[in-house]
Scaffold this motif. Structure first.
Motif, PDB file in Angstrom:
ATOM      1  N   UNK A   8      -3.740  18.553   1.928  1.00  0.00           N
ATOM      2  CA  UNK A   8      -2.765  19.394   2.632  1.00  0.00           C
ATOM      3  C   UNK A   8      -3.470  20.653   3.132  1.00  0.00           C
ATOM      4  N   UNK A   9      -3.311  20.967   4.413  1.00  0.00           N
ATOM      5  CA  UNK A   9      -3.934  22.167   4.988  1.00  0.00           C
ATOM      6  C   UNK A   9      -5.410  21.990   5.324  1.00  0.00           C
TER       7      UNK A   9
ATOM      8  N   UNK B 167       0.804  -1.232   0.000  1.00  0.00           N
ATOM      9  CA  UNK B 167       0.000   0.000   0.000  1.00  0.00           C
ATOM     10  C   UNK B 167       0.837   1.282   0.000  1.00  0.00           C
ATOM     11  N   UNK B 168       2.159   1.142   0.023  1.00  0.00           N
ATOM     12  CA  UNK B 168       3.003   2.334   0.069  1.00  0.00           C
ATOM     13  C   UNK B 168       3.488   2.697  -1.330  1.00  0.00           C
ATOM     14  N   UNK B 169       3.821   3.953  -1.527  1.00  0.00           N
ATOM     15  CA  UNK B 169       4.451   4.351  -2.793  1.00  0.00           C
ATOM     16  C   UNK B 169       5.386   5.526  -2.533  1.00  0.00           C
ATOM     17  N   UNK B 170       5.905   6.121  -3.597  1.00  0.00           N
ATOM     18  CA  UNK B 170       6.890   7.185  -3.387  1.00  0.00           C
ATOM     19  C   UNK B 170       6.254   8.460  -2.817  1.00  0.00           C
ATOM     20  N   UNK B 171       4.917   8.504  -2.759  1.00  0.00           N
ATOM     21  CA  UNK B 171       4.262   9.676  -2.148  1.00  0.00           C
ATOM     22  C   UNK B 171       4.156   9.519  -0.642  1.00  0.00           C
ATOM     23  N   UNK B 172       4.455   8.333  -0.144  1.00  0.00           N
ATOM     24  CA  UNK B 172       4.446   8.142   1.308  1.00  0.00           C
ATOM     25  C   UNK B 172       3.898   6.792   1.713  1.00  0.00           C
ATOM     26  N   UNK B 173       4.023   6.540   3.013  1.00  0.00           N
ATOM     27  CA  UNK B 173       3.466   5.321   3.583  1.00  0.00           C
ATOM     28  C   UNK B 173       1.953   5.350   3.400  1.00  0.00           C
ATOM     29  N   UNK B 174       1.382   4.295   2.892  1.00  0.00           N
ATOM     30  CA  UNK B 174      -0.051   4.194   2.554  1.00  0.00           C
ATOM     31  C   UNK B 174      -0.433   5.196   1.448  1.00  0.00           C
TER      32      UNK B 174
ATOM     33  N   UNK C 154      -1.963   8.628  11.653  1.00  0.00           N
ATOM     34  CA  UNK C 154      -2.184  10.057  11.930  1.00  0.00           C
ATOM     35  C   UNK C 154      -0.870  10.826  11.780  1.00  0.00           C
ATOM     36  N   UNK C 155       0.219  10.227  12.257  1.00  0.00           N
ATOM     37  CA  UNK C 155       1.526  10.879  12.119  1.00  0.00           C
ATOM     38  C   UNK C 155       1.860  11.106  10.644  1.00  0.00           C
ATOM     39  N   UNK C 156       1.596  10.100   9.829  1.00  0.00           N
ATOM     40  CA  UNK C 156       1.870  10.247   8.392  1.00  0.00           C
ATOM     41  C   UNK C 156       1.108  11.418   7.780  1.00  0.00           C
ATOM     42  N   UNK C 157      -0.183  11.531   8.145  1.00  0.00           N
ATOM     43  CA  UNK C 157      -0.998  12.636   7.612  1.00  0.00           C
ATOM     44  C   UNK C 157      -0.456  13.973   8.097  1.00  0.00           C
ATOM     45  N   UNK C 158      -0.065  14.043   9.374  1.00  0.00           N
ATOM     46  CA  UNK C 158       0.455  15.310   9.908  1.00  0.00           C
ATOM     47  C   UNK C 158       1.766  15.667   9.204  1.00  0.00           C
ATOM     48  N   UNK C 159       2.603  14.668   8.973  1.00  0.00           N
ATOM     49  CA  UNK C 159       3.876  14.939   8.285  1.00  0.00           C
ATOM     50  C   UNK C 159       3.641  15.418   6.857  1.00  0.00           C
ATOM     51  N   UNK C 160       2.506  15.017   6.294  1.00  0.00           N
ATOM     52  CA  UNK C 160       2.191  15.426   4.914  1.00  0.00           C
ATOM     53  C   UNK C 160       1.416  16.743   4.881  1.00  0.00           C
ATOM     54  N   UNK C 161       1.199  17.354   6.049  1.00  0.00           N
ATOM     55  CA  UNK C 161       0.639  18.704   6.063  1.00  0.00           C
ATOM     56  C   UNK C 161      -0.849  18.820   6.283  1.00  0.00           C
TER      57      UNK C 161
END
Ligand SMILES: C[S@@+](CC[C@H](N)C(=O)[O-])C[C@H]1O[C@@H](n2cnc3c(N)ncnc32)[C@H](O)[C@@H]1O
Length: 296
Positions: free
Chosen positions: A79-80, A62-69, A94-101
């Protein structure tokens, strides 16, 4: 059991058996590639990093170069924007989403998850609102979120319909949802739980289908999981998500290779042609990934 008793039982079981991604829920022993078992301190940075690595590995496709999941979450689009996770556990997604903005709100019923996700956000210096609450009565105003997701959570409460009605209420018109629910028509449920444990081992004589699902669905054989009830694709499309539009269901199944090896020992899944294994996964995997949109 009254509604309040069930809620307390679900909350307490998950507080005692939190998602450590160790050898069992709640256990922080991890097996290194050389076979040695390493115990890490619950809540330490080493714990988060080790548990995350295991969670990451479990869900590798489920992961790709845009991020985990990144294959199932459109981080860029939100974002935002306000994004809600229902049942955040230890807070990895949740951490992944926060890291992605995204502006993340993470909610869970059990207080251990809240302490852990809060300390994770602190440790990784991330903004976010971490809230103790019940998916069946979300403490948010209508239409607050652009996206709501939940991974392996809502089948742990009776009345899944009321959780989904709440998800529907808090997502904005035109907003989207992604919900992972266990699949009743899976190898795990139909073969391992109902056939092997239920019929061959005669447990169906003493346990109801719900009790079987709860006993083997999470915390395998650790007694006391109060409620795990998988759903079918038909139920998801025709009943549970009926108020949404653009409903799509995909079947995921990182469990399927292990079950194939159980049927045919000697690592049959490794010898099996990949397209055949993938076809089995898409039909018989343990997880349904359901996405949908709230009409405008
Ligand atoms: C299988 S864990 C999944 C956690 C996380 N999503 C993950 O994948 O690691 C289930 C989580 O759902 C939470 N939970 C169960 N019922 C809930 C409810 N009614 N509302 C909110 N959270 C709930 C539990 O406390 C537990 O943390």
């Amino acid at each position: 059991m009254s509604d309040q008793d069930v809620k307390s039982a679900v909350r307490d079981w998950w507080a005692d058996n939190p998602m450590t991604y160790g050898q069992e829920h709640g256990v922080t022993d991890y097996v290194d590639p050389d076979g040695t078992v390493r115990k890490v301190e619950f809540g330490s940075r080493e714990f988060f990093e080790t548990a995350d690595k295991t969670f990451f590995q479990w869900n590798l496709p489920l992961h790709n170069d845009k991020g985990t999941f990144g294959k199932i979450f459109d981080y860029e689009k939100f974002r935002g924007k306000n994004v809600l996770e229902v049942g955040c556990g230890m807070g990895y997604m949740a951490m992944n989403w926060a890291q992605q903005g995204a502006k993340v709100t993470a909610l869970d019923l059990n207080p251990v998850a809240i302490v852990q996700t809060t300390s994770r956000f602190k440790a990784f210096d991330l903004p976010g609102e971490i809230i103790e609450g019940d998916g069946r009565s979300l403490p948010f105003e209508d239409n607050k979120f652009a996206h709501v997701y939940s991974w392996g959570v809502l089948h742990h409460s009776p009345n899944i319909e009321s959780s989904l009605a709440e998800v529907f209420r808090v997502v904005e018109p035109g907003g989207t949802v992604g919900v992972m629910l266990y699949n009743r028509n899976s190898f795990l449920f139909r073969y391992i739980v109902q056939y092997l444990e239920g019929i061959v081992n005669l447990e169906h004589r003493v346990l109801s289908p719900l009790e079987m699902g709860s006993r083997y669905g999470d915390g395998d054989r650790r007694e006391g999981n109060p409620h795990t009830w998988p759903v079918t694709i038909k139920e998801a499309k025709e009943e549970l998500f009926a108020q949404f539009e653009d409903i799509n269901v995909e079947v995921f199944g990182t469990d399927v290779a292990g079950i194939v090896d159980h049927f045919f020992p000697l690592l049959a899944s490794r010898l099996m042609p990949k397209p055949l294994l993938n076809a089995l996964i898409r039909r018989w995997g343990w997880s349904l990934w359901i996405t949908a949109r709230k009409p405008k």
